[in-house]
Design a protein around this motif. Sequence first.
Motif, PDB file in Angstrom:
ATOM      1  N   ASP A  36       1.132  -1.066   0.031  1.00  0.00           N
ATOM      2  CA  ASP A  36       0.093   0.084   0.040  1.00  0.00           C
ATOM      3  C   ASP A  36       0.973   1.258  -0.148  1.00  0.00           C
ATOM      4  O   ASP A  36       0.258   2.327  -0.241  1.00  0.00           O
ATOM      5  CB  ASP A  36      -0.945   0.115   1.402  1.00  0.00           C
ATOM      6  CG  ASP A  36      -1.855  -1.139   1.205  1.00  0.00           C
ATOM      7  OD1 ASP A  36      -2.653  -1.293   0.191  1.00  0.00           O
ATOM      8  OD2 ASP A  36      -1.900  -1.907   2.429  1.00  0.00           O
ATOM      9  N   LEU A  37       2.126   1.153   0.307  1.00  0.00           N
ATOM     10  CA  LEU A  37       2.992   2.383   0.358  1.00  0.00           C
ATOM     11  C   LEU A  37       4.576   1.825   0.153  1.00  0.00           C
ATOM     12  O   LEU A  37       4.769   0.734   0.587  1.00  0.00           O
ATOM     13  CB  LEU A  37       3.151   2.995   1.741  1.00  0.00           C
ATOM     14  CG  LEU A  37       3.895   4.238   1.991  1.00  0.00           C
ATOM     15  CD1 LEU A  37       3.476   5.210   1.082  1.00  0.00           C
ATOM     16  CD2 LEU A  37       4.167   4.632   3.391  1.00  0.00           C
ATOM     17  N   CYS A  88       8.250   3.395   0.266  1.00  0.00           N
ATOM     18  CA  CYS A  88       9.354   4.662   0.354  1.00  0.00           C
ATOM     19  C   CYS A  88      10.550   3.961   0.413  1.00  0.00           C
ATOM     20  O   CYS A  88      11.094   2.858   0.253  1.00  0.00           O
ATOM     21  CB  CYS A  88       8.958   4.948   1.971  1.00  0.00           C
ATOM     22  SG  CYS A  88       9.270   3.754   3.099  1.00  0.00           S
ATOM     23  N   LYS A  91       7.778   9.159  -1.201  1.00  0.00           N
ATOM     24  CA  LYS A  91       6.772   7.817  -1.214  1.00  0.00           C
ATOM     25  C   LYS A  91       5.908   7.700  -2.119  1.00  0.00           C
ATOM     26  O   LYS A  91       5.351   8.790  -2.861  1.00  0.00           O
ATOM     27  CB  LYS A  91       6.317   7.982   0.115  1.00  0.00           C
ATOM     28  CG  LYS A  91       6.911   8.023   1.454  1.00  0.00           C
ATOM     29  CD  LYS A  91       6.260   8.275   2.813  1.00  0.00           C
ATOM     30  CE  LYS A  91       6.963   8.089   3.878  1.00  0.00           C
ATOM     31  NZ  LYS A  91       8.136   8.883   4.162  1.00  0.00           N
ATOM     32  N   TYR A 103       2.155   6.782  -2.701  1.00  0.00           N
ATOM     33  CA  TYR A 103       1.031   6.353  -1.997  1.00  0.00           C
ATOM     34  C   TYR A 103      -0.067   5.864  -3.178  1.00  0.00           C
ATOM     35  O   TYR A 103      -0.089   6.147  -4.461  1.00  0.00           O
ATOM     36  CB  TYR A 103       0.427   7.711  -1.669  1.00  0.00           C
ATOM     37  CG  TYR A 103       1.630   8.409  -0.386  1.00  0.00           C
ATOM     38  CD1 TYR A 103       1.081   7.993   0.855  1.00  0.00           C
ATOM     39  CD2 TYR A 103       2.282   9.431  -0.803  1.00  0.00           C
ATOM     40  CE1 TYR A 103       1.923   8.797   1.827  1.00  0.00           C
ATOM     41  CE2 TYR A 103       2.931   9.856   0.323  1.00  0.00           C
ATOM     42  CZ  TYR A 103       2.859   9.528   1.683  1.00  0.00           C
ATOM     43  OH  TYR A 103       3.712  10.254   2.498  1.00  0.00           O
ATOM     44  N   ASN A 131       0.804  11.017   7.108  1.00  0.00           N
ATOM     45  CA  ASN A 131       1.335   9.870   7.112  1.00  0.00           C
ATOM     46  C   ASN A 131       0.557   8.636   7.846  1.00  0.00           C
ATOM     47  O   ASN A 131       0.188   7.650   7.402  1.00  0.00           O
ATOM     48  CB  ASN A 131       2.720   9.551   7.208  1.00  0.00           C
ATOM     49  CG  ASN A 131       3.606  10.110   5.974  1.00  0.00           C
ATOM     50  OD1 ASN A 131       2.970  10.010   4.808  1.00  0.00           O
ATOM     51  ND2 ASN A 131       4.740  10.650   6.262  1.00  0.00           N
ATOM     52  N   PHE A 135      -1.361   5.456   7.138  1.00  0.00           N
ATOM     53  CA  PHE A 135      -0.805   3.972   7.839  1.00  0.00           C
ATOM     54  C   PHE A 135      -1.916   3.208   8.163  1.00  0.00           C
ATOM     55  O   PHE A 135      -1.876   2.183   8.257  1.00  0.00           O
ATOM     56  CB  PHE A 135       0.391   4.462   8.932  1.00  0.00           C
ATOM     57  CG  PHE A 135       1.674   5.006   8.302  1.00  0.00           C
ATOM     58  CD1 PHE A 135       1.753   4.872   7.171  1.00  0.00           C
ATOM     59  CD2 PHE A 135       2.636   5.095   9.179  1.00  0.00           C
ATOM     60  CE1 PHE A 135       3.011   5.645   6.702  1.00  0.00           C
ATOM     61  CE2 PHE A 135       3.794   5.601   8.897  1.00  0.00           C
ATOM     62  CZ  PHE A 135       4.005   5.619   7.619  1.00  0.00           C
ATOM     63  N   CYS A 194      -3.290   0.650   5.680  1.00  0.00           N
ATOM     64  CA  CYS A 194      -2.012  -0.135   5.269  1.00  0.00           C
ATOM     65  C   CYS A 194      -2.007  -1.360   5.822  1.00  0.00           C
ATOM     66  O   CYS A 194      -1.782  -1.609   6.931  1.00  0.00           O
ATOM     67  CB  CYS A 194      -0.701   0.839   5.249  1.00  0.00           C
ATOM     68  SG  CYS A 194      -0.487   2.200   4.248  1.00  0.00           S
ATOM     69  N   ILE A 250       3.732  -1.934   4.056  1.00  0.00           N
ATOM     70  CA  ILE A 250       4.697  -1.108   3.621  1.00  0.00           C
ATOM     71  C   ILE A 250       6.064  -1.724   3.229  1.00  0.00           C
ATOM     72  O   ILE A 250       6.520  -2.369   3.920  1.00  0.00           O
ATOM     73  CB  ILE A 250       4.789   0.047   4.597  1.00  0.00           C
ATOM     74  CG1 ILE A 250       3.519   0.640   4.978  1.00  0.00           C
ATOM     75  CG2 ILE A 250       5.734   1.106   4.266  1.00  0.00           C
ATOM     76  CD1 ILE A 250       3.295   1.731   6.072  1.00  0.00           C
TER      77      ILE A 250
END
Length: 264
Positions: A118-119, A121, A174, A176, A201, A205, A208, A211
């Motif tokens: 879902d994310l 980074c 990041k 998203y 964030n 989160f 999520c 990650i």
Amino acid sequence: MNVTSSLTVSIIVPVYNAQSTILDCITSIKQQTNSEFEAIIIDDASTDATKSLILSSIEKDDRFSLISNSKNEGASHARNIGISLAQYELIYFLDADDWLDLETIQKLLDCYRTHGVDLVCSGHTQHTGEATIRQKDGCLAMDVMFCGKDLVNYVEKYLQQPNRYIVPVHCWNKLYRRSIIVDNNIWFDRQLSQLEDVHFNFQYFKYCKAIFFHRAFGYYHRIHPEQPTMSASAGTEHNSVEKCVTAFEPIKLFLQDYNYNKFD
């Protein structure tokens, strides 16, 4: 602009009086090895030559669009405009005084496609514009997948040492999922001029399942030695205590969702 892929990236760049850095920023976007993107630049009523430099730089490149605010509203408002206009499934924030390596976007996209999270980074490089200061890896020595309790454990370390465990700190660098942001009504708080990234964030989160952190340093975050850091200036603005409470409230809600009662 024709939308050709749900995995193409909307790059959102808030800008205010960035005449000395904006061309480096835009050039680094143009030079990305992944050329399928849209870049939404929001000029927040700059009073220098920023707007004219942007217009001359993006002329005849229909991947770029410029939104000009009639008055200065702040970075949070500018980013919210970018979110509302974004056409693609993935959103990436880039600050106007920062720049990217050639493969920065592509590497994050590869991680997203490979791991289905879902994310995504990664680390970043602190730079003065003349020389590298340090590489920031969030105290992660390798690529890491965060799920459930692993993320909570990292957040606990962040609360103890926010300058070292930096994954929750910044919104830039990041990837998203736009659907998570829009479906759950997640926006930057316009009243916050500090810690707005953290506030955003932790709202994100909450939704999520996983990650992914990629240990790379292709985002260059420009450090201005003559300017005070956020940590040095935090607490100095009007209603600073109330604003800090607002900024950190999503952390409490995030931890409660994982049945972690540190704040009780």
